[in-house]
Scaffold this motif. Structure first.
Motif, PDB file in Angstrom:
ATOM      1  N   TRP A   1      -3.062  66.712  38.853  1.00  0.00           N
ATOM      2  CA  TRP A   1      -3.735  65.893  37.817  1.00  0.00           C
ATOM      3  C   TRP A   1      -4.870  66.684  36.949  1.00  0.00           C
ATOM      4  O   TRP A   1      -4.918  66.426  35.854  1.00  0.00           O
TER       5      TRP A   1
ATOM      6  N   MET B   1      -1.726  69.396  27.101  1.00  0.00           N
ATOM      7  CA  MET B   1      -1.569  68.291  28.001  1.00  0.00           C
ATOM      8  C   MET B   1      -0.289  67.625  27.881  1.00  0.00           C
ATOM      9  O   MET B   1       0.370  67.135  29.136  1.00  0.00           O
TER      10      MET B   1
ATOM     11  N   GLN C   1       2.331  67.257  30.898  1.00  0.00           N
ATOM     12  CA  GLN C   1       2.558  66.012  31.563  1.00  0.00           C
ATOM     13  C   GLN C   1       4.063  65.730  32.063  1.00  0.00           C
ATOM     14  O   GLN C   1       5.102  65.930  31.525  1.00  0.00           O
ATOM     15  N   ARG C   2       4.105  65.205  33.462  1.00  0.00           N
ATOM     16  CA  ARG C   2       5.544  64.855  34.016  1.00  0.00           C
ATOM     17  C   ARG C   2       5.004  64.324  35.372  1.00  0.00           C
ATOM     18  O   ARG C   2       3.779  64.133  35.612  1.00  0.00           O
TER      19      ARG C   2
ATOM     20  N   VAL D   1      -3.471  68.847  34.582  1.00  0.00           N
ATOM     21  CA  VAL D   1      -2.968  68.175  33.324  1.00  0.00           C
ATOM     22  C   VAL D   1      -3.834  67.931  32.402  1.00  0.00           C
ATOM     23  O   VAL D   1      -3.489  68.116  31.145  1.00  0.00           O
TER      24      VAL D   1
END
Lengths: 148, 229
Positions: free
Chosen positions: A10, A67, A71-72, A13
């Motif tokens: 996190w 970002m 993101q995933r 990201v």
């Protein structure tokens, strides 16, 4: 350990946006202060100075795009990869912004009394922008290889 | 190097560029400059005042005893927080020491006695020991001494003034590298402004008369001076 990897994921990201925004804020402030100073000494060209002062804001835009590419669904398997790419991209963008702000400030200070060098004086800032673009492009390329 | 301060970015960007031997009129007048300098932080203003008190001829009391001035200068140099400014101020005083030595020798004075306070800097003892050498044995590190001596001996006071200002200007340029928007940059700008101001107001005839007057006041009983006169 798994939770730590997810936390790191996190961080990775959001790092490009967070660090990019910090760098842009500092860079634009430095160049903006130079623009204000130059306005005290000149009678025209204010818009040009403000435009140059805004150049370091581009890195936060790169950060936003990176970002989204990172993101995933974050898992213990992809956390380290997201962290590595995200943090280094964020640091590079932040650093580039701050120094680009200084380069823009110098360009503003120099071109206020010698308007004919305005375009050339922006060359260092443009080169620094090129380094930020390298970081941006290759972060996008590598982000596509991370599973998730 | 201290962190970049936003107010100094604005201050430096608001100051016009200065050329040493340019126009006879400065690009920014003293009142406007003083107005801009209100952006200085209090600590920096205090330091600037202290530096100006030992470097600016306008602030130096010509009636002050040499030893007292030198002690004050040494104290001020030691108190300067920035290593760059300390080195720049010291070099400026060293240039003045060499010029003072050239003038004293030209007036026929002997080498200063060992242990006397007569100059500031790293070259004081070298100059004293090499008093009879044309460049005091410093020609390799201060190549401007030779031309300065020639101008002094030929009575070219305007040329000497120009050489001193140019040497000081170049020295400032060497030290200020890397300082564009910080307190050091402000101090270097003011040094340059003063040099340009000095040249802009330079009047060769008045300077020659003033020099003779100062020499007379400083060396009233000097046989050499009487001979020269």
């Amino acid at each position: 350990m798994n939770e730590l990897m997810v936390i790191l994921g996190w961080l990775g990201v959001f790092a490009p946006v967070g660090l990019g925004a910090i760098g842009s804020a500092i860079g634009v402030t430095i160049a903006g202060q130079a623009a204000i100073g130059a306005m005290l000494e000149t009678d025209s060209g204010y818009g040009r100075f403000v435009g140059v002062a805004a150049i370091p804001s581009s890195t936060v835009i790169y950060g936003i795009v990176v970002m989204f590419s990172l993101q995933r669904t974050i898992t213990p398997e992809n956390g380290a990869g997201l962290f590595g790419i995200g943090i280094l991209t964020g640091l590079a963008l932040a650093y580039a912004s701050v120094w680009q702000g200084k380069a823009c400030a110098s360009a503003i200070a120099a071109s206020k009394s010698k308007p004919e060098i305005f375009g050339l004086s922006l060359a260092p800032a443009a080169i620094v922008e090129g380094f930020a673009v390298f970081t941006f492009v290759f972060a996008l390329v590598l982000a596509g290889n991370i599973k998730g | 190097m201290r962190p970049i301060a936003d107010r100094y970015v604005m201050l430096m960007a608001s100051l016009p560029s200065i050329r040493l031997l340019g126009e006879k009129e400065l690009p920014i007048n003293p009142a406007r400059l003083a107005e801009r300098l209100k952006l200085l932080e209090p600590d920096d203003r205090t330091e600037l005042e202290a530096i100006a008190a030992i470097l600016s001829w306008n602030r130096i009391d010509t009636g002050e005893d040499d030893a007292a001035y030198m002690a004050r200068a040494e104290r001020t140099l030691a108190a300067i927080r920035s290593a760059t400014l300390r080195a720049a101020a010291l070099e400026r005083l060293e240039i003045r020491t060499v010029i003072a030595a050239l003038r004293r020798r030209h007036a026929g004075e002997p080498a200063p006695a060992q242990g006397t306070l007569w100059g500031i800097g790293r070259q004081v003892e070298t100059i004293r020991r090499n008093w009879s050498q044309p460049d005091f044995g410093l020609g390799h590190q201060m190549p401007w001494i030779g031309p300065a001596r020639e101008k002094l001996e030929s009575g070219d006071s305007a040329g000497l003034e120009r050489l001193i200002l140019d040497t000081t200007w170049r020295a400032a340029g060497r030290h200020e590298f890397g300082h564009e928007f910080d307190f050091e940059a402000v101090v270097f700008y003011l040094m340059r402004w003063q040099l340009a101001d000095r040249w802009a107001r330079y009047d060769a005839d008045a300077a020659a008369a003033r020099f003779a007057q100062l020499l007379e006041a400083a060396l009233p009983k000097s046989q050499a001076y009487e001979d020269a006169a």
